[in-house]
Design an enzyme around this catalytic site. Structure first.
Site, short mmCIF file in Angstrom:
data_model
loop_
_atom_site.label_atom_id
_atom_site.label_comp_id
_atom_site.label_asym_id
_atom_site.label_seq_id
_atom_site.Cartn_x
_atom_site.Cartn_y
_atom_site.Cartn_z
CE LYS A 199 -4.17 1.69 -0.01
NZ LYS A 199 -5.06 1.42 -1.14
CB SER A 402 -7.87 1.76 -3.11
OG SER A 402 -7.67 1.77 -1.71
#
Length: 641
Positions: A199, A402
């Protein structure tokens, strides 16, 4: 004498007042008359034989027009230059023009085209190909071509370039700005809390170089997308496999042998079909078609004007499949260009569910995500929509990662373009503190709080460990929710999803291989999937349908129109904008057929300054909003050629 002057002044004042009233009345009557003429008096049959459709691509390729934003609306009245290329509008214009017997060919002008993502450009390329397959040729012309412009121009039957032009294919890749060293100098400490080693959305604020995991994930996706891009170019131009790689490898020596003449080299390599200045092309089109003496050029209609004609002929009262575009960063609230408000979008979906004419919903997603809460608002609204018995299909555009992937989890089917970027299943929070900056400025702070939480996060002092613990717990919880939602929607175990998650990104092709999406294809594939879901719907009683009933359902599903869902009042706004543009044109304040300017669409310095501005603006807006306390399902992972 004084009385005479007084009387003269009174008479002059009366004449001026009468003149003012007459002028205002004439202006008002002219305003009303022109509006009535525009609404009822235009001859829709005025399009004549051998008309050339002129597609002048100016600006970025987008899914939804910024002109629907209240900030842009009035500006676009005054200047109708295309700052953006609205993909759905252009695709529909090409579809209708392919069937229009009065459209003989298309002229594609790419100067000023800033491109878009790979998926959206592929959608445009497919539409151009379908136009060609109708038997109507496309001529592409550009002063020069960068690899975005050339991706589109390569779809033409004939690609022409200015004799002093150049064609540049650079390959894919991207660089980010990393601000950690600069923040250290300022005395600002960014506290990043994230789940998932891949991430990387907030890495630029906490590091001075990309992490190995970030580079690994990007290389995996960029390599896959570049192979597809090169293969598409080779197919479009009839080149042998591997030719693009060979051209890039031999470019320095080949250009030197050609004496630095980049245009001649492009012609020699068969990347273009001819070298021609635009005035010469105009004269050629006059000879091949019909000369319009009123503006000394060939008979033509711009793609934007043709789109207006198509829109004016549409019927809003029939049953249809609705397409809702979700483009931009997701926030809990908000609206505007490249902003998706979770609450506002959820309300649009709720109204769509209540529309009896709307039978299915296609959600076109082009978003890096953003607020986890805003994403959940949209996902829940889609879940409620499905409970009405109407199917939902998600069509992934350039980017659905996401939070963009989160909202797709309530769909009956998820369809990704092979070049879509998706995944990035992960969550983070970012809380910067500036105690070092306060020390540098010799500013001190203090005060009384009834509880530690009242000052748990104050950017003027270091982050309280207890506050950090609270945020960590929140981030872990939302990541767990993300994993569970994905596992349930995709029919996989949480352990399997976790291996694919951790913030890692995937191309559409890779996501399909990992069963994160159901099918590969563009918007047309998503529309077809919605028709199939409607045709396959079971009776509420659960009894099997007869063959005749099934055939009727199939026929009804195939007959449904397709309509984009827009903001209320947008149709009136479009009408008013078209009217105002027509008035400017008739008054001679705007050219109906502008000659393309010889401009370079990509300025590296301007692009760098724009990137710094956008990132700084994002940081300031985020820190000033309530969402800074929220978990972010965001992916700074867009890739454009």
């Amino acid at each position: 004498m004084l009385n005479r002057l007084k009387q003269f002044a009174l008479r002059l004042g009366g004449v001026l007042e009468l003149t003012r009233r007459i002028s205002l009345n004439l202006l008002f009557l002219g305003f009303v008359g022109s509006a009535l003429w525009f609404a009822f008096g235009q001859d829709e049959a005025s399009l004549q034989e051998k008309t050339v459709l002129v597609i002048s691509l100016q600006g970025r390729l987008v899914e939804a027009a910024a002109s629907e934003d209240k900030e842009q609306w009035l500006l676009n009245w005054v200047d109708d230059e295309q700052r953006e290329v609205v993909l759905p509008t252009l695709v529909e214009s090409l579809r209708q023009a392919a069937k229009d017997p009065k459209i003989s060919k298309a002229l594609l002008l790419t100067d000023g085209f800033e491109g878009g993502g790979l998926a959206s450009m592929d959608e445009l390329a497919i539409a151009l190909n379908r136009f060609r397959e109708s038997g109507k040729p496309i001529i592409a012309w550009g002063t020069r071509f960068d690899q975005r412009q050339y991706r589109i121009a390569s779809q033409a039957n004939e690609v022409l370039m200015h004799p002093m032009g150049e064609l540049i294919i650079e390959g894919f890749g991207r660089r980010r700005n990393y601000y950690r060293d600069a923040l250290d100098r300022l005395g600002i400490t960014p506290h990043l809390i994230r789940v998932g080693e891949y991430k990387s959305a907030a890495e630029p604020w906490v590091a001075n170089r990309p992490s190995s995991q970030s580079l690994q994930a990007e290389a995996h996706v960029i390599g896959d997308l570049w192979k597809r891009y090169a293969a598409d170019l080779e197919k479009a131009r009839g080149l042998e496999a591997g030719r693009v790689e060979a051209i890039m490898a031999s470019l320095p020596g080949a250009l030197q042998e050609q004496g630095g003449d980049a245009a001649a080299l492009a012609l020699d390599w068969k990347l273009v079909d001819g070298l021609m200045a635009y005035p010469d092309l105009r004269e050629r089109l006059i000879r091949e078609g019909v000369k319009e003496s009123s503006y000394r050029s060939f008979r033509q209609i711009s793609a934007s004007d043709y789109a207006s004609r198509v829109a004016s002929q549409s019927d809003d009262d029939d049953e249809h499949i609705g397409i809702l575009v979700v483009e931009g960063e997701i926030r809990e609230r908000g609206s505007g260009s490249q902003i998706v408000g979770g609450r506002e979008t959820a309300e649009k979906i709720r109204k769509a569910a209540e529309d009896e004419k709307l039978k299915a919903l296609v959600l076109r997603v082009d978003s890096p995500g953003g607020s986890a809460v805003g994403s959940e608002f949209i996902r829940q609204a889609l879940e409620a929509f499905r409970q009405t018995g109407k199917p939902v299909v998600v069509s992934m555009g350039d980017l659905a990662a996401s939070g963009g992937y989160w909202i797709a989890l309530s769909a009956d089917r998820i369809i990704a373009h092979p070049s879509s970027i998706t995944g990035s299943i992960g969550v983070y929070g970012l809380l910067p503190t500036a105690q070092g900056l306060m020390d540098k400025l010799s500013i001190r702070t203090g005060g009384y709080q009834s509880h530690w939480l009242a000052g748990g996060y104050d950017p003027r002092v270091d982050l309280d460990p207890r506050m950090k613990s609270l945020i960590e717990s929140r981030i872990q919880h939302i990541y767990k929710d993300f994993i569970e939602l994905t596992a349930k929607a995709r029919g996989q175990s949480k352990e399997q999803i976790d291996l694919l998650a951790r913030g890692r990104i995937w191309s559409g092709t890779q996501a399909k291989a990992h069963q994160l999406v159901d099918e590969l294809g563009g918007l047309d594939a998503a529309i077809l999937a919605s028709r199939n879901l409607l045709a396959e719907a079971k009776q509420s009683s659960g009894q099997a349908d007869s063959s005749a009933v099934s055939k009727n359902r199939r026929k009804s599903a195939d007959a449904l129109a397709v309509r984009y869902l827009k903001s209320e009042g947008s149709r009136f706004g479009q009408w008013l904008r078209r009217w105002f543009g027509a008035m400017l044109q008739s008054a001679g304040l705007r050219s109906a057929h502008p000659v393309p300017e010889l401009t370079l669409s990509q300025d590296p310095v301007k692009g760098l300054l724009g990137e710094l501005y956008r990132e700084g603006q994002w940081a300031v807006q985020w820190l000033g909003s309530q969402e800074r306390w929220s978990a972010q399902a965001h992916c700074l992972c867009s890739l454009e050629p």
